[in-house]
Design an enzyme around this catalytic site. Structure first.
Site, short mmCIF file in Angstrom:
data_model
loop_
_atom_site.label_atom_id
_atom_site.label_comp_id
_atom_site.label_asym_id
_atom_site.label_seq_id
_atom_site.Cartn_x
_atom_site.Cartn_y
_atom_site.Cartn_z
N CYS A 34 0.89 -1.18 0.00
CA CYS A 34 0.00 0.00 0.00
C CYS A 34 0.91 1.21 0.00
O CYS A 34 1.03 1.94 0.98
CB CYS A 34 -0.92 0.00 1.21
SG CYS A 34 -2.04 -1.43 1.30
N ALA A 65 1.49 4.25 -1.80
CA ALA A 65 1.27 5.70 -1.87
C ALA A 65 0.94 6.27 -0.48
O ALA A 65 0.28 5.60 0.31
CB ALA A 65 0.13 6.00 -2.83
N PRO A 66 1.42 7.49 -0.18
CA PRO A 66 2.11 8.44 -1.06
C PRO A 66 3.59 8.19 -1.27
O PRO A 66 4.23 8.91 -2.02
CB PRO A 66 1.89 9.78 -0.36
CG PRO A 66 1.81 9.42 1.08
CD PRO A 66 1.13 8.09 1.15
N GLY A 67 4.19 7.20 -0.58
CA GLY A 67 5.51 6.75 -0.97
C GLY A 67 6.68 7.09 -0.08
O GLY A 67 7.82 6.81 -0.43
N LYS A 110 7.78 5.76 2.73
CA LYS A 110 8.53 4.57 3.13
C LYS A 110 9.19 3.91 1.92
O LYS A 110 10.31 3.39 2.01
CB LYS A 110 7.61 3.58 3.86
CG LYS A 110 7.03 4.11 5.17
CD LYS A 110 6.17 3.05 5.85
CE LYS A 110 5.55 3.61 7.13
NZ LYS A 110 4.50 4.61 6.85
N ASP A 123 -0.22 0.10 -5.45
CA ASP A 123 -1.31 0.85 -4.83
C ASP A 123 -2.51 0.85 -5.77
O ASP A 123 -2.35 0.80 -6.99
CB ASP A 123 -0.89 2.29 -4.53
CG ASP A 123 -1.73 2.92 -3.43
OD1 ASP A 123 -1.32 2.86 -2.26
OD2 ASP A 123 -2.81 3.45 -3.73
N ASP A 159 -5.18 -3.66 -7.18
CA ASP A 159 -5.73 -3.99 -5.87
C ASP A 159 -4.91 -5.15 -5.31
O ASP A 159 -4.67 -6.15 -5.99
CB ASP A 159 -7.20 -4.39 -6.02
CG ASP A 159 -7.80 -4.86 -4.71
OD1 ASP A 159 -7.70 -6.07 -4.41
OD2 ASP A 159 -8.35 -4.02 -3.96
N ASP A 179 1.90 -1.64 4.88
CA ASP A 179 1.57 -0.46 5.71
C ASP A 179 0.07 -0.26 5.57
O ASP A 179 -0.39 0.43 4.67
CB ASP A 179 2.36 0.75 5.23
CG ASP A 179 2.22 1.94 6.16
OD1 ASP A 179 2.13 1.73 7.38
OD2 ASP A 179 2.19 3.09 5.66
N CYS A 224 -0.19 3.42 11.46
CA CYS A 224 0.07 4.67 12.20
C CYS A 224 -1.02 4.84 13.26
O CYS A 224 -1.55 5.93 13.46
CB CYS A 224 0.14 5.87 11.26
SG CYS A 224 -1.33 6.11 10.23
#
EC number: 2.1.1.176
Length: 570
Positions: A384, A386-388, A390, A408, A436, A454, A507
């Site tokens: 997963c 985006a936004p990138g 990591k 993504d 997906d 993530d 997070c």
């Protein structure tokens, strides 16, 4: 002081807070023409006169989509004297510039209105290269019937502070506004723009170092010009009532008493968080820690910058640039990072991000990458991506040996990721996959050394940076996310080669999104075993179960979680 408290100098009122309202088609050409009494040549009365058939109520229902009719002199270019530029006067494409209404408050009120309708985010884009300023002025003119001058850097900072703070403290502010209204119905049926102006005034008086007279006068003026004189009178009465209560230290706040549910409701008002969130934190962390978490979420967000070592920069290089910009910094527990509390706008405008010298990334996310432990030669998939952030950090640690697949479901966000990879000279290390995860896992035969999931989560660890997130999350969302996290974990696990590593991260600080998900996953997949993160991150971030966990109140960074799972060779 709780909340945001920037320097008082940012909030100095204009020298003439009672001067008449001026409208112009060109803000740069408008000047005052003193008359015999020293006043402007433009009549205040003509600009604030009520429309024919006046006497409208000062309230409008929250759900109303209609725009209040404008006052005479506001929706058209007035007859202009020498005091105001006549350049292209009367041509509708020229915005009406209001020279006396507080610029940043007008923009903040409109932005808050748009946030409430779900059509805007809290953050203002501050880079001069984009057209966000023009867009803001367009929204202001369409909503209020006039525009303000183009926002300067100082104005942008004020809008950012006021909007983020008002959104954070919304529940607290609304409770007080409703308490000071003559009756609850007045609050419930208050027109949206008037409510936003009151929220701004309450926030400035209670949480910012704004002179009381400025907070009252400027918000009264805005209500009168943007709505009507009666609305300004209402704002004046309520704000002055608030000032008296504040001076007497007798704000009508709820007492923390009764059963657990009643105490959670009181705390949710005092600290401005959803009740379900407060109850959950008290359950998992205890009342004292719940208070500390809410205080953290209501404080100024802290940011970290990660230097881009893949372009040859070092932390010393970044520190030197920050010093030249007079941006104060602190060194981080991680070699590639520095912390800053203020000065992000200076960093943006200096082009440090566009030039690829550094990226905005919280240390908690950097520590997740440390749990992944990218090594030269590894093949890694970020499931997963985006936004990138990591993805880019992992690529920078591969020393140009190895490959990363960034997967993504959102094509637009993937495109942003790849643009950032190019800025950081890492595009040759990263390949994007628009898919997906669950479908990709079923169809591909590819296996990877390391798989990072993530996962989509509640974001309960990043509420200090996401001012509106607390109000956009419901308890039901958490239940749905937990189901999705299990499904994505099952899919990601099929991409791990024998002996490979699966890393699950969020997070969030919620145990059911974190530890509980790993416990149930291992029960479903005995071919995976938990591997301690000890040795990959500093000891203070290692839990008794061997997971990585950062705590906002303990580590002064975003809350995050990561688990390292190794697949058997069989």
């Amino acid at each position: 002081m709780e909340g945001v408290a920037p320097a008082a100098s940012l909030f100095r009122p204009r020298a003439s807070v009672r001067s008449p309202v001026l409208l112009a088609a060109d803000s740069g050409a408008a000047r005052r023409r003193p008359g015999a009494d020293g006043r402007s040549g433009v009549s205040r009365r003509s600009l604030e006169a009520s429309p024919p058939g006046g006497g409208r109520s000062a309230v409008r229902k929250h759900g109303s989509t209609g725009v209040a009719p404008r006052r005479s002199g506001i929706t058209r270019v007035p007859k202009l004297g020498p005091a105001v530029s006549t350049k292209r006067a009367g041509r509708r494409k020229d915005p009406l510039i209001n020279l006396e209404v507080s610029h940043h408050r007008a923009v903040a009120a409109v932005r808050l209105l748009r946030i409430e309708k779900g059509k805007a985010f809290v953050d203002l884009l501050n880079e001069k290269a984009n057209d966000s300023g023009d867009n803001e002025m367009g929204y202001v003119e369409r909503t209020l019937g006039f525009s303000t001058r183009y926002l300067e850097d100082r104005d942008i900072r004020l809008v950012t502070v006021i909007v983020a703070g008002t959104v954070r403290w919304k529940r607290y502010l609304d409770y007080l506004i409703m308490s000071l209204c003559s009756e609850e119905k007045v609050f419930r049926e208050m027109e949206p723009l008037l409510l936003q102006i009151l929220r701004i005034g309450f926030f400035e008086i209670l949480k910012l170092d704004v002179p009381a007279y400025a907070a009252v006068d400027e918000n009264v003026r805005l209500a009168k010009v943007a709505l009507r004189p009666g609305a300004g009178n209402m704002v004046n009465a309520i704000l002055r009532k608030l000032l008296l209560l504040k001076e007497k230290n007798s704000l009508p706040l709820p007492k923390i008493e009764g059963d657990d549910r009643a105490q959670a409701r009181a705390l949710s008002i005092i600290y401005s968080h959803p009740v379900w969130m407060v109850r959950r934190w008290i359950r998992f962390h205890g009342k004292d820690e719940a208070r500390r978490l809410m205080n953290w979420n209501n404080s100024d967000p802290r940011f970290s910058l990660r230097v881009n070592t893949s372009k040859g920069y070092t932390r010393a290089d970044l520190v030197k640039r920050l010093e030249s910009l007079q941006v104060h910094y602190e060194e981080s527990v991680m070699d590639e990072f520095v912390r800053i509390r203020e000065g992000m706008q200076a960093v943006l405008q200096a082009g440090l991000l566009k030039d690829g010298m550094c990226a905005v990334q919280d240390e908690s996310a950097g520590l997740v990458v440390s749990v992944v432990d990218p090594q030269p030669g590894d093949t890694i998939i970020d499931c997963c991506a985006a936004p990138g952030g990591k993805t880019l950090f992992m690529a920078s640690r591969l020393s140009r040996q190895g490959k990363i697949r960034a997967l993504d479901v959102n094509k637009g966000r993937l495109r942003i990721l790849m643009d950032a990879a190019k800025q950081h000279s890492l595009d040759d290390m990263i390949t994007d996959i628009h898919a997906d995860l669950q479908l990709y896992a079923k169809e591909t035969t590819a296996k990877y050394d390391k798989v990072l999931l993530d996962a989509p989560c509640s974001g309960l660890g990043v509420l200090s940076k996401r001012a509106d997130l607390r109000w956009n999350r419901q308890f039901e969302d958490l239940e749905e996310l937990i189901c999705l996290q299990d499904e994505l974990l099952d899919s990601a696990s099929t991409l791990v080669k024998p002996g490979g590593i699966l890393i699950y991260s969020t997070c969030s600080i919620d145990p059911e999104e974190n530890e509980k998900r790993i416990t149930t996953f291992v029960q479903r997949h005995p071919e995976f075993a938990i591997q301690s993160v000890r040795g990959y991150v500093p000891t203070e971030f290692v839990t008794d179960e061997g997971f990585y966990s950062s705590n906002p109140t303990k580590h002064s960074m975003d809350g995050a979680f990561a688990a390292r799972l190794v697949r058997s060779m069989l």
